[in-house]
Design a protein around this motif. Structure first.
Motif, mmCIF file in Angstrom:
data_model
loop_
_atom_site.group_PDB
_atom_site.id
_atom_site.type_symbol
_atom_site.label_atom_id
_atom_site.label_comp_id
_atom_site.label_asym_id
_atom_site.label_seq_id
_atom_site.Cartn_x
_atom_site.Cartn_y
_atom_site.Cartn_z
ATOM 1 N N PHE A 137 -2.652 8.079 -3.627
ATOM 2 C CA PHE A 137 -1.773 6.985 -4.011
ATOM 3 C C PHE A 137 -2.266 5.701 -3.352
ATOM 4 C CE2 PHE A 137 0.976 10.521 -5.089
ATOM 5 C CZ PHE A 137 1.630 10.070 -6.222
ATOM 6 N N LEU A 138 -2.235 4.617 -4.110
ATOM 7 C CA LEU A 138 -2.696 3.311 -3.643
ATOM 8 C C LEU A 138 -1.519 2.351 -3.603
ATOM 9 C CD1 LEU A 138 -5.882 2.970 -5.886
ATOM 10 C CD2 LEU A 138 -5.781 3.849 -3.538
ATOM 11 N N LEU A 139 -1.281 1.731 -2.455
ATOM 12 C CA LEU A 139 -0.215 0.745 -2.311
ATOM 13 C C LEU A 139 -0.833 -0.638 -2.495
ATOM 14 C CD1 LEU A 139 2.789 0.277 -1.658
ATOM 15 C CD2 LEU A 139 2.138 0.161 0.765
ATOM 16 N N GLU A 140 -0.421 -1.323 -3.559
ATOM 17 C CA GLU A 140 -1.043 -2.594 -3.934
ATOM 18 C C GLU A 140 -0.298 -3.785 -3.335
ATOM 19 O OE1 GLU A 140 -2.255 -5.188 -7.946
ATOM 20 O OE2 GLU A 140 -1.076 -3.344 -8.133
ATOM 21 N N ASN A 141 -1.066 -4.705 -2.773
ATOM 22 C CA ASN A 141 -0.486 -5.993 -2.389
ATOM 23 C C ASN A 141 -0.278 -6.863 -3.624
ATOM 24 O OD1 ASN A 141 -3.538 -6.144 -2.272
ATOM 25 N ND2 ASN A 141 -3.061 -8.325 -2.112
ATOM 26 N N LEU A 142 0.759 -7.682 -3.592
ATOM 27 C CA LEU A 142 1.086 -8.596 -4.692
ATOM 28 C C LEU A 142 1.299 -9.987 -4.112
ATOM 29 C CD1 LEU A 142 3.682 -6.345 -6.552
ATOM 30 C CD2 LEU A 142 1.270 -6.617 -7.143
ATOM 31 N N ASN A 143 1.401 -10.990 -4.971
ATOM 32 C CA ASN A 143 1.785 -12.308 -4.477
ATOM 33 C C ASN A 143 3.207 -12.625 -4.938
ATOM 34 O OD1 ASN A 143 1.935 -14.625 -6.633
ATOM 35 N ND2 ASN A 143 0.213 -13.326 -7.299
ATOM 36 N N THR A 144 3.940 -13.290 -4.071
ATOM 37 C CA THR A 144 5.321 -13.647 -4.383
ATOM 38 C C THR A 144 5.458 -15.106 -4.796
ATOM 39 O OG1 THR A 144 5.765 -14.111 -2.051
ATOM 40 C CG2 THR A 144 6.252 -11.888 -2.844
ATOM 41 N N ALA A 145 4.377 -15.891 -4.676
ATOM 42 C CA ALA A 145 4.465 -17.317 -4.987
ATOM 43 C C ALA A 145 4.370 -17.594 -6.481
ATOM 44 C CB ALA A 145 3.359 -18.074 -4.252
ATOM 45 N N VAL A 146 3.612 -16.755 -7.207
ATOM 46 C CA VAL A 146 3.343 -17.027 -8.625
ATOM 47 C C VAL A 146 3.849 -15.912 -9.529
ATOM 48 C CG1 VAL A 146 1.532 -17.452 -10.348
ATOM 49 C CG2 VAL A 146 1.331 -18.440 -8.048
ATOM 50 N N ASP A 147 3.451 -14.683 -9.243
ATOM 51 C CA ASP A 147 3.643 -13.588 -10.194
ATOM 52 C C ASP A 147 4.817 -12.659 -9.892
ATOM 53 O OD1 ASP A 147 1.121 -13.811 -11.971
ATOM 54 O OD2 ASP A 147 0.306 -13.886 -9.947
ATOM 55 N N HIS A 170 -4.520 10.350 1.785
ATOM 56 C CA HIS A 170 -4.000 10.377 0.416
ATOM 57 C C HIS A 170 -3.057 9.199 0.133
ATOM 58 C CE1 HIS A 170 -5.826 14.217 -0.640
ATOM 59 N NE2 HIS A 170 -5.692 14.475 0.649
ATOM 60 N N LEU A 171 -2.976 8.278 1.081
ATOM 61 C CA LEU A 171 -2.348 6.973 0.852
ATOM 62 C C LEU A 171 -3.308 5.913 1.355
ATOM 63 C CD1 LEU A 171 0.230 5.305 0.025
ATOM 64 C CD2 LEU A 171 0.748 5.271 2.486
ATOM 65 N N ARG A 172 -3.702 5.026 0.466
ATOM 66 C CA ARG A 172 -4.632 3.966 0.798
ATOM 67 C C ARG A 172 -4.150 2.654 0.172
ATOM 68 N NH1 ARG A 172 -5.742 6.030 4.663
ATOM 69 N NH2 ARG A 172 -7.701 6.936 5.404
ATOM 70 N N MET A 173 -4.802 1.571 0.540
ATOM 71 C CA MET A 173 -4.506 0.257 -0.026
ATOM 72 C C MET A 173 -5.233 0.074 -1.349
ATOM 73 S SD MET A 173 -5.045 -2.249 3.264
ATOM 74 C CE MET A 173 -4.597 -3.738 2.339
ATOM 75 N N ASN A 174 -4.568 -0.556 -2.289
ATOM 76 C CA ASN A 174 -5.241 -1.194 -3.409
ATOM 77 C C ASN A 174 -5.274 -2.674 -3.044
ATOM 78 O OD1 ASN A 174 -6.071 -2.453 -5.731
ATOM 79 N ND2 ASN A 174 -4.585 -1.484 -7.072
ATOM 80 N N LEU A 175 -6.413 -3.128 -2.538
ATOM 81 C CA LEU A 175 -6.520 -4.502 -2.068
ATOM 82 C C LEU A 175 -6.862 -5.397 -3.250
ATOM 83 C CD1 LEU A 175 -6.517 -6.589 0.160
ATOM 84 C CD2 LEU A 175 -8.864 -5.945 0.721
#
Length: 257
Positions: A137-147, A170-175
């Motif tokens: 599973f990949l935990l993705e960072n998002l932006n809160t300013a635009v999207d 089995h848990l990694r970042m989706n950068l």
């Protein structure tokens, strides 16, 4: 450096039926990424012969409230069964469930210490599911300013902190470098810091979220940094085509050649 280049069928060739998008990306020599599998004909996707590198790993839920956690776990289990059918190694997660417009179903503007602890505990359960299934599973960072305003645990620093706290392969970042550029910047420093915890890197340029070369990010320098750091995983184009999707794929490939 040997990278696997993948492209989002959700954002390219949008005039085509979905299975044709997948087939065309595959014919161009790229792996394929998809979002919500529940809206797709999974058998038709399999029939394209495409290599799938990631897909959304849940249908609804959140990391912190009891009902949301139950939904997240249940739909993550469903997603793992689909990932097995598609032979897809990675499943994407967000800080909370997102609607079709990319906005949080339940916005969160203040994250408390208890919410951090609960989120880490939920992700330990998710990682255990991935471990049993042989998926990540990949935990993705998002932006809160635009999207994605109102999304908790959105910054790359937040996702890194949670992945480190769980400390399970089995848990990694989706950068996602598009989101990181808007939210935090200093991308090459971020790569150096987070790469040991990264399972995938996604790219698009800023502003506009189109292919490399259409904005302010110098992606050849990013590729050089990845080369120097020894990264040999997936780089996914999760962006729109400014004019033409084939041209966008060409620019993406050239940036990471």
């Amino acid at each position: 450096m040997t990278l696997t280049l993948a492209a989002s069928a959700e954002m390219l060739f949008t005039a085509m039926p979905f299975e044709e998008r997948v087939a065309h990306i595959h014919e161009r020599g790229f792996a394929v990424e998809i979002w919500d599998w529940s809206t797709k004909d999974v058998e038709a996707l399999r029939a394209t012969g495409a290599t799938f590198t990631s897909m959304t790993g849940y249908l609804r839920g959140s990391l912190t409230d009891p009902d949301g956690i139950a939904d997240l776990i249940a739909t993550a289990e469903e997603s793992l069964r689909v990932a097995e059918r598609l032979d897809c190694p990675s499943l994407n997660l967000h800080g909370t469930g997102l609607g079709t417009d990319g906005l949080p179903v339940v916005p969160v503007h203040t994250v408390t210490p208890d919410m951090w602890l609960t989120a880490a505990d939920t992700l330990r359960r998710i990682a255990a599911l991935g471990e049993r299934a042989g998926r990540v599973f990949l935990l993705e960072n998002l932006n809160t300013a635009v999207d994605h305003p109102g999304t908790p645990f959105a910054r790359a620093a937040d996702t890194a902190a949670l992945v480190r706290a769980v400390d399970n392969p089995h848990l990694r970042m989706n950068l996602d470098l598009y989101h990181a550029q808007i939210g935090e910047g200093i991308l090459i420093a971020a790569l150096a810091e987070y790469l040991p915890w990264v399972g995938e890197i996604q790219v698009a340029d800023v502003p506009g979220r189109c292919e490399p070369g259409t904005g302010e990010i110098h992606y050849p320098a990013v590729a050089g940094a990845l080369r120097a750091l020894g990264y040999d995983g997936v780089v996914g184009l999760e962006g729109w085509a400014r004019d033409d999707s084939d041209v966008a794929l060409d620019a993406f490939a050239a940036a990471f050649a």
